[in-house]
Design a protein around this motif. Structure first.
Motif, PDB file in Angstrom:
ATOM      1  N   VAL A  75       0.867  -1.170   0.000  1.00  0.00           N
ATOM      2  CA  VAL A  75       0.000   0.000   0.000  1.00  0.00           C
ATOM      3  C   VAL A  75       0.907   1.224   0.000  1.00  0.00           C
ATOM      4  CG1 VAL A  75      -1.721   1.303   1.316  1.00  0.00           C
ATOM      5  CG2 VAL A  75      -1.817  -1.205   1.265  1.00  0.00           C
ATOM      6  N   ASP A  76       0.689   2.122  -0.936  1.00  0.00           N
ATOM      7  CA  ASP A  76       1.481   3.343  -1.032  1.00  0.00           C
ATOM      8  C   ASP A  76       1.052   4.297   0.082  1.00  0.00           C
ATOM      9  OD1 ASP A  76       2.858   5.650  -1.774  1.00  0.00           O
ATOM     10  OD2 ASP A  76       2.258   5.539  -3.879  1.00  0.00           O
ATOM     11  N   LEU A  77       1.993   4.630   0.972  1.00  0.00           N
ATOM     12  CA  LEU A  77       1.709   5.569   2.064  1.00  0.00           C
ATOM     13  C   LEU A  77       2.072   7.001   1.707  1.00  0.00           C
ATOM     14  CD1 LEU A  77       2.901   3.517   5.183  1.00  0.00           C
ATOM     15  CD2 LEU A  77       0.569   3.763   4.283  1.00  0.00           C
ATOM     16  N   GLY A  78       2.495   7.221   0.466  1.00  0.00           N
ATOM     17  CA  GLY A  78       2.779   8.573   0.019  1.00  0.00           C
ATOM     18  C   GLY A  78       4.170   9.042   0.367  1.00  0.00           C
ATOM     19  N   VAL A  88      10.869  11.450   1.016  1.00  0.00           N
ATOM     20  CA  VAL A  88      10.846  10.008   1.243  1.00  0.00           C
ATOM     21  C   VAL A  88       9.456   9.482   0.909  1.00  0.00           C
ATOM     22  CG1 VAL A  88      11.144   8.165   2.943  1.00  0.00           C
ATOM     23  CG2 VAL A  88      12.569  10.222   3.073  1.00  0.00           C
ATOM     24  N   ARG A  89       9.419   8.436   0.096  1.00  0.00           N
ATOM     25  CA  ARG A  89       8.165   7.773  -0.258  1.00  0.00           C
ATOM     26  C   ARG A  89       8.217   6.356   0.287  1.00  0.00           C
ATOM     27  NH1 ARG A  89       5.648   7.196  -6.334  1.00  0.00           N
ATOM     28  NH2 ARG A  89       3.751   6.067  -5.743  1.00  0.00           N
ATOM     29  N   VAL A  90       7.124   5.915   0.893  1.00  0.00           N
ATOM     30  CA  VAL A  90       7.109   4.616   1.564  1.00  0.00           C
ATOM     31  C   VAL A  90       5.870   3.816   1.184  1.00  0.00           C
ATOM     32  CG1 VAL A  90       6.841   3.546   3.857  1.00  0.00           C
ATOM     33  CG2 VAL A  90       8.585   5.289   3.496  1.00  0.00           C
ATOM     34  N   TRP A  91       6.086   2.514   1.058  1.00  0.00           N
ATOM     35  CA  TRP A  91       5.008   1.550   0.886  1.00  0.00           C
ATOM     36  C   TRP A  91       4.936   0.714   2.150  1.00  0.00           C
ATOM     37  CZ3 TRP A  91       7.745   3.502  -3.041  1.00  0.00           C
ATOM     38  CH2 TRP A  91       7.053   3.879  -4.192  1.00  0.00           C
ATOM     39  N   ALA A  92       3.730   0.277   2.515  1.00  0.00           N
ATOM     40  CA  ALA A  92       3.531  -0.599   3.665  1.00  0.00           C
ATOM     41  C   ALA A  92       3.176  -1.993   3.160  1.00  0.00           C
ATOM     42  CB  ALA A  92       2.410  -0.063   4.552  1.00  0.00           C
ATOM     43  N   ARG A  93       3.675  -3.000   3.868  1.00  0.00           N
ATOM     44  CA  ARG A  93       3.395  -4.395   3.515  1.00  0.00           C
ATOM     45  C   ARG A  93       3.119  -5.169   4.799  1.00  0.00           C
ATOM     46  NH1 ARG A  93       7.423  -7.722  -0.347  1.00  0.00           N
ATOM     47  NH2 ARG A  93       6.542  -6.199  -1.804  1.00  0.00           N
ATOM     48  N   ALA A  94       1.960  -5.818   4.854  1.00  0.00           N
ATOM     49  CA  ALA A  94       1.647  -6.693   5.979  1.00  0.00           C
ATOM     50  C   ALA A  94       2.429  -7.983   5.796  1.00  0.00           C
ATOM     51  CB  ALA A  94       0.146  -6.976   6.039  1.00  0.00           C
ATOM     52  N   ALA A  95       3.411  -8.187   6.658  1.00  0.00           N
ATOM     53  CA  ALA A  95       4.259  -9.382   6.561  1.00  0.00           C
ATOM     54  C   ALA A  95       5.043  -9.519   7.850  1.00  0.00           C
ATOM     55  CB  ALA A  95       5.215  -9.267   5.378  1.00  0.00           C
ATOM     56  N   ASP A  96       5.398 -10.742   8.170  1.00  0.00           N
ATOM     57  CA  ASP A  96       6.201 -10.993   9.357  1.00  0.00           C
ATOM     58  C   ASP A  96       7.614 -11.341   8.927  1.00  0.00           C
ATOM     59  OD1 ASP A  96       6.931 -11.320  11.966  1.00  0.00           O
ATOM     60  OD2 ASP A  96       5.610 -13.023  12.361  1.00  0.00           O
ATOM     61  N   LEU A  97       8.551 -11.004   9.764  1.00  0.00           N
ATOM     62  CA  LEU A  97       9.950 -11.339   9.537  1.00  0.00           C
ATOM     63  C   LEU A  97      10.517 -11.695  10.900  1.00  0.00           C
ATOM     64  CD1 LEU A  97      12.202 -11.405   7.369  1.00  0.00           C
ATOM     65  CD2 LEU A  97      12.736  -9.054   8.013  1.00  0.00           C
ATOM     66  N   ASP A  98      10.938 -12.950  11.052  1.00  0.00           N
ATOM     67  CA  ASP A  98      11.471 -13.433  12.323  1.00  0.00           C
ATOM     68  C   ASP A  98      12.902 -12.932  12.467  1.00  0.00           C
ATOM     69  OD1 ASP A  98      12.636 -14.883  14.410  1.00  0.00           O
ATOM     70  OD2 ASP A  98      11.532 -16.712  13.915  1.00  0.00           O
ATOM     71  N   LEU A  99      13.109 -11.964  13.344  1.00  0.00           N
ATOM     72  CA  LEU A  99      14.430 -11.359  13.485  1.00  0.00           C
ATOM     73  C   LEU A  99      15.446 -12.312  14.099  1.00  0.00           C
ATOM     74  CD1 LEU A  99      13.534  -7.720  14.543  1.00  0.00           C
ATOM     75  CD2 LEU A  99      13.984  -8.640  12.257  1.00  0.00           C
ATOM     76  N   ASP A 100      15.002 -13.250  14.930  1.00  0.00           N
ATOM     77  CA  ASP A 100      15.931 -14.237  15.482  1.00  0.00           C
ATOM     78  C   ASP A 100      16.441 -15.157  14.380  1.00  0.00           C
ATOM     79  OD1 ASP A 100      15.708 -13.249  18.080  1.00  0.00           O
ATOM     80  OD2 ASP A 100      13.981 -14.523  18.519  1.00  0.00           O
ATOM     81  N   ALA A 101      15.530 -15.619  13.516  1.00  0.00           N
ATOM     82  CA  ALA A 101      15.933 -16.482  12.406  1.00  0.00           C
ATOM     83  C   ALA A 101      16.736 -15.701  11.369  1.00  0.00           C
ATOM     84  CB  ALA A 101      14.704 -17.109  11.757  1.00  0.00           C
ATOM     85  N   LEU A 102      16.460 -14.410  11.257  1.00  0.00           N
ATOM     86  CA  LEU A 102      17.158 -13.569  10.291  1.00  0.00           C
ATOM     87  C   LEU A 102      18.666 -13.586  10.519  1.00  0.00           C
ATOM     88  CD1 LEU A 102      17.050 -11.443   7.996  1.00  0.00           C
ATOM     89  CD2 LEU A 102      16.779  -9.716   9.776  1.00  0.00           C
ATOM     90  N   ALA A 103      19.077 -13.601  11.762  1.00  0.00           N
ATOM     91  CA  ALA A 103      20.507 -13.574  12.079  1.00  0.00           C
ATOM     92  C   ALA A 103      21.243 -14.747  11.445  1.00  0.00           C
ATOM     93  CB  ALA A 103      20.710 -13.570  13.594  1.00  0.00           C
ATOM     94  N   ALA A 104      20.584 -15.894  11.292  1.00  0.00           N
ATOM     95  CA  ALA A 104      21.224 -17.082  10.734  1.00  0.00           C
ATOM     96  C   ALA A 104      21.322 -17.046   9.209  1.00  0.00           C
ATOM     97  CB  ALA A 104      20.455 -18.327  11.170  1.00  0.00           C
ATOM     98  N   VAL A 105      20.440 -16.294   8.555  1.00  0.00           N
ATOM     99  CA  VAL A 105      20.409 -16.315   7.086  1.00  0.00           C
ATOM    100  C   VAL A 105      20.722 -14.972   6.461  1.00  0.00           C
ATOM    101  CG1 VAL A 105      18.733 -18.197   7.020  1.00  0.00           C
ATOM    102  CG2 VAL A 105      17.920 -15.838   6.964  1.00  0.00           C
ATOM    103  N   ARG A 106      20.947 -13.975   7.269  1.00  0.00           N
ATOM    104  CA  ARG A 106      21.144 -12.612   6.777  1.00  0.00           C
ATOM    105  C   ARG A 106      22.372 -12.532   5.891  1.00  0.00           C
ATOM    106  NH1 ARG A 106      21.416  -7.197  10.594  1.00  0.00           N
ATOM    107  NH2 ARG A 106      20.830  -5.760   8.945  1.00  0.00           N
ATOM    108  N   GLY A 107      22.175 -11.966   4.728  1.00  0.00           N
ATOM    109  CA  GLY A 107      23.275 -11.738   3.805  1.00  0.00           C
ATOM    110  C   GLY A 107      23.989 -10.444   4.147  1.00  0.00           C
ATOM    111  N   PRO A 108      24.935 -10.048   3.293  1.00  0.00           N
ATOM    112  CA  PRO A 108      25.632  -8.784   3.548  1.00  0.00           C
ATOM    113  C   PRO A 108      24.656  -7.614   3.483  1.00  0.00           C
ATOM    114  CG  PRO A 108      26.275  -9.728   1.439  1.00  0.00           C
ATOM    115  CD  PRO A 108      25.360 -10.703   2.085  1.00  0.00           C
ATOM    116  N   VAL A 109      24.903  -6.626   4.312  1.00  0.00           N
ATOM    117  CA  VAL A 109      24.070  -5.432   4.327  1.00  0.00           C
ATOM    118  C   VAL A 109      24.872  -4.262   3.788  1.00  0.00           C
ATOM    119  CG1 VAL A 109      22.611  -6.205   6.223  1.00  0.00           C
ATOM    120  CG2 VAL A 109      24.669  -4.909   6.723  1.00  0.00           C
TER     121      VAL A 109
END
Length: 162
Positions: A75-78, A88-109
């Motif tokens: 959803v475009d939040l304008g 700054v233009r932002v879109w919103a997305r209903a989604a979950d992201l497990d931050l604990d699991a992210l640490a194990a699979v996170r690529g380079p930032v």
């Protein structure tokens, strides 16, 4: 370039939480932001030449978070204009992201290189986003870059009571 307004595009993930809607925001990295209030942001960044803003938002999310955004409609939040003039233009997305699991699979930032301390001739590298957190909207508000709080208001208006 004189007269050119800097722009960024970002993706604000949101999910239901025990205390109402939660949003995923990131603390900006590096010494400039170390002791500042309002040092948290929606994962976002500047477009490549000719890049569609929505494509920028998705690319920047992956670069700053270290994984592609979970699937879901957006959803475009304008737009908002931050104090320094960046739009700054932002879109919103209903989604979950497990931050604990992210640490194990996170690529380079993505990282930035800056001269620090200023005028010292010494350069340092640091991640653009050094920490990610899911926070209830009301808890995120005092941490977020002030202009970006408008995105929280717009999201709350779309999802009242959730």
């Amino acid at each position: 370039m004189v007269g050119v307004t800097a722009t960024s595009a970002g993706l604000l993930l949101h999910r239901p939480g025990p205390d109402g809607n939660e949003v995923l925001i990131g603390r900006m990295g590096g010494p400039f932001w170390a002791r500042r209030d309002h040092a948290w942001t929606v994962p976002k960044g500047e477009p490549l030449p000719g890049e569609d803003p929505h494509a920028t938002a998705l690319r920047e999310f992956a670069e700053e978070v270290g994984v592609p955004a979970p699937p879901g409609p957006d959803v475009d939040l304008g737009e908002v204009r931050q104090r320094a003039g960046k739009v700054v233009r932002v879109w919103a997305r209903a989604a979950d992201l497990d931050l604990d699991a992210l640490a194990a699979v996170r690529g380079p930032v993505s990282e930035v290189t800056v001269e620090w301390p200023p005028r010292s001739g010494r350069t340092v590298r640091f991640p653009e986003v050094e920490d990610l957190r899911w926070l209830p909207i009301d808890a995120a508000r005092p941490l977020l870059v002030v202009a970006q709080t408008a995105f929280l208001d717009r999201l709350a208006a779309l999802r009242p009571g959730r």
